[in-house]
Design a protein around this motif. Sequence first.
Motif, PDB file in Angstrom:
ATOM      1  N   GLN A 367       0.515  -1.008  -0.290  1.00 28.83           N
ATOM      2  CA  GLN A 367       0.032   0.168  -0.280  1.00 28.83           C
ATOM      3  C   GLN A 367       0.636   1.414  -0.366  1.00 28.83           C
ATOM      4  O   GLN A 367       0.706   2.738  -1.095  1.00 28.83           O
ATOM      5  CB  GLN A 367      -1.055   0.039   0.793  1.00 28.83           C
ATOM      6  N   MET A 368       2.394   1.515   0.511  1.00 28.72           N
ATOM      7  CA  MET A 368       3.018   2.559   0.850  1.00 28.72           C
ATOM      8  C   MET A 368       3.713   2.496  -1.155  1.00 28.72           C
ATOM      9  O   MET A 368       3.876   3.916  -0.698  1.00 28.72           O
ATOM     10  CB  MET A 368       3.686   2.393   1.854  1.00 28.72           C
ATOM     11  N   ARG A 369       3.793   1.393  -1.563  1.00 30.71           N
ATOM     12  CA  ARG A 369       4.361   1.797  -2.605  1.00 30.71           C
ATOM     13  C   ARG A 369       3.524   2.471  -3.653  1.00 30.71           C
ATOM     14  O   ARG A 369       3.408   2.887  -4.293  1.00 30.71           O
ATOM     15  CB  ARG A 369       4.977   0.379  -3.031  1.00 30.71           C
ATOM     16  N   ALA A 370       2.041   1.689  -3.597  1.00 30.30           N
ATOM     17  CA  ALA A 370       1.174   2.079  -4.239  1.00 30.30           C
ATOM     18  C   ALA A 370       0.859   3.518  -4.515  1.00 30.30           C
ATOM     19  O   ALA A 370       0.797   4.303  -5.158  1.00 30.30           O
ATOM     20  CB  ALA A 370      -0.026   1.603  -4.467  1.00 30.30           C
ATOM     21  N   LEU A 371       0.863   3.831  -3.100  1.00 28.88           N
ATOM     22  CA  LEU A 371       0.379   5.877  -2.472  1.00 28.88           C
ATOM     23  C   LEU A 371       1.600   6.332  -3.342  1.00 28.88           C
ATOM     24  O   LEU A 371       1.894   8.034  -3.025  1.00 28.88           O
ATOM     25  CB  LEU A 371      -0.104   5.386  -1.547  1.00 28.88           C
ATOM     26  N   GLY A 372       2.533   6.257  -2.810  1.00 32.68           N
ATOM     27  CA  GLY A 372       4.362   6.999  -3.283  1.00 32.68           C
ATOM     28  C   GLY A 372       4.973   6.484  -4.422  1.00 32.68           C
ATOM     29  O   GLY A 372       6.045   7.721  -4.721  1.00 32.68           O
ATOM     30  N   GLY A 373       4.704   5.616  -5.508  1.00 29.95           N
ATOM     31  CA  GLY A 373       4.931   5.606  -6.583  1.00 29.95           C
ATOM     32  C   GLY A 373       6.238   4.734  -6.135  1.00 29.95           C
ATOM     33  O   GLY A 373       7.172   5.147  -7.496  1.00 29.95           O
ATOM     34  N   HIS A 374       7.061   3.534  -5.227  1.00 33.96           N
ATOM     35  CA  HIS A 374       8.125   3.661  -5.149  1.00 33.96           C
ATOM     36  C   HIS A 374       7.945   1.763  -5.701  1.00 33.96           C
ATOM     37  O   HIS A 374       7.109   1.399  -5.521  1.00 33.96           O
ATOM     38  CB  HIS A 374       8.229   3.562  -3.550  1.00 33.96           C
ATOM     39  N   LYS A 375       9.374   2.222  -6.618  1.00 36.69           N
ATOM     40  CA  LYS A 375       9.499   0.802  -7.082  1.00 36.69           C
ATOM     41  C   LYS A 375       9.558  -0.718  -6.261  1.00 36.69           C
ATOM     42  O   LYS A 375       9.184  -1.580  -6.389  1.00 36.69           O
ATOM     43  CB  LYS A 375      10.033   0.919  -8.885  1.00 36.69           C
ATOM     44  N   THR A 376      10.536  -0.090  -5.402  1.00 32.24           N
ATOM     45  CA  THR A 376      10.801  -1.029  -4.716  1.00 32.24           C
ATOM     46  C   THR A 376      10.251  -1.419  -2.821  1.00 32.24           C
ATOM     47  O   THR A 376      10.064   0.236  -2.782  1.00 32.24           O
ATOM     48  CB  THR A 376      12.115  -1.547  -4.530  1.00 32.24           C
ATOM     49  N   THR A 377      10.312  -1.751  -1.869  1.00 31.07           N
ATOM     50  CA  THR A 377       9.810  -1.830  -1.150  1.00 31.07           C
ATOM     51  C   THR A 377      11.265  -1.138   0.128  1.00 31.07           C
ATOM     52  O   THR A 377      11.106  -0.201   1.265  1.00 31.07           O
ATOM     53  CB  THR A 377      10.011  -3.683   0.318  1.00 31.07           C
TER      54      THR A 377
END
Length: 410
Positions: A367-377
């Motif tokens: 969920q954090m990756r989806a909201l922040g636009g990150h590719k990796t954890t």
Amino acid sequence: MKRKPLGWPDYMEAKPSKGGARYYWNAPSWARKRGCPIKSEALGTEYGAAKARCDTFLNPLFDSWRTGGASDAIVQKRAAVGSFDWVIATYKATGKYTKRPARTRASYDRALASVADYRLTDGRRFGSLSVKSVTPSVVERLYEKLKVDSSGKPRHRSALLSVSVCKLAWSAANRAHETVVASANPFVGLEIEYDPKKNRAATQQQLQIFVAAADADGSGSLGTAAMIAYYWLPREEDIFQRFAWTDYRPAEFPNHVLVWHHKNRKSKKVPVPLFDGEDGASLWPEMVARLDAVAKTGTLVVMRDSPDPRKKIHLPWTTGGQNPMRYVQGEVRRICRAAGLPDTITFTSFRHGGHTDGADAGLTDAQMRALGGHKTTAALLRYAKETDKQQQVGARKRLEARTKKGNLSE
């Protein structure tokens, strides 16, 4: 531009735009007619970065073609094949370097130059060394020298950048010329003595204090920008240079906002829903209320609050100067001090605060990756700071799990 400053690079042009001057490199017409393989290039809005790109890569490459051949990689012939200078030239001819932003390339150029131009005890430049002479022990001794400036003061951060970029250059040269450049990278595994300072994460209360102070100061646009960073998590460049009104509830996504994550997504925008799909509740009531009340004074959402005295129009905050974001950061610092916020709070703190708020709320990594636009954890670790609340939530979940199993926790 009527008068060019001293040191203006050959073949660089400046063209006016709504956001200020934009720089371009163009080969002369006679060269294009003769089939010059070096393509025209947009250099961005920062004069310093544009000049560095021309001086250290484009013009040397053009001069090499003009005087000796017709190959894109002819610049490599300026350095002895197999030398560290040649490794750097090889790297700068790859997309790993050319596709990076102008400001990043300029920073990399300085880092590479600090290594290549370092003078050994016998007077030779480090760049003239054969790649066979660049061993891990040699790199270790070089790093010991680079991490201290001429006055004896430590410069760990710049030394780390120099070594890191050299690591990239070596890897690129190995992929292009594996028979010349060994796969064992001498810049890997170096023991670094630099512990980077972590950006402080702003709390929601500190965000509210800043927004109120910005509104009272007549700089409400900076309050809006801070809220965008906190709630939707884009970087400051994306907020001040890219986020347009057409990204807020566009016709194709009327119930979404398109959030820029240029660095991670290569110019792609991430659609973020504004309302719950089940009951229609507003998911970002603070942001929707704020943006619906903001006057549209330009193409971008965040524009300067007062019209330019000469042009009589509202300009972007990043208009003019070699480092326009520095002016924004200075204004943010001024408002923070007026509001009584600590000096450790910067504009970046609001984005870090938003990530930490998400972690405190118990969001999963996905969920954090989806909201922040990150590719990796792994990228989340730089933003979502560890807090007591996260530990309490984790401990509570473990307690509940033990209790369900009939353990003696209760």
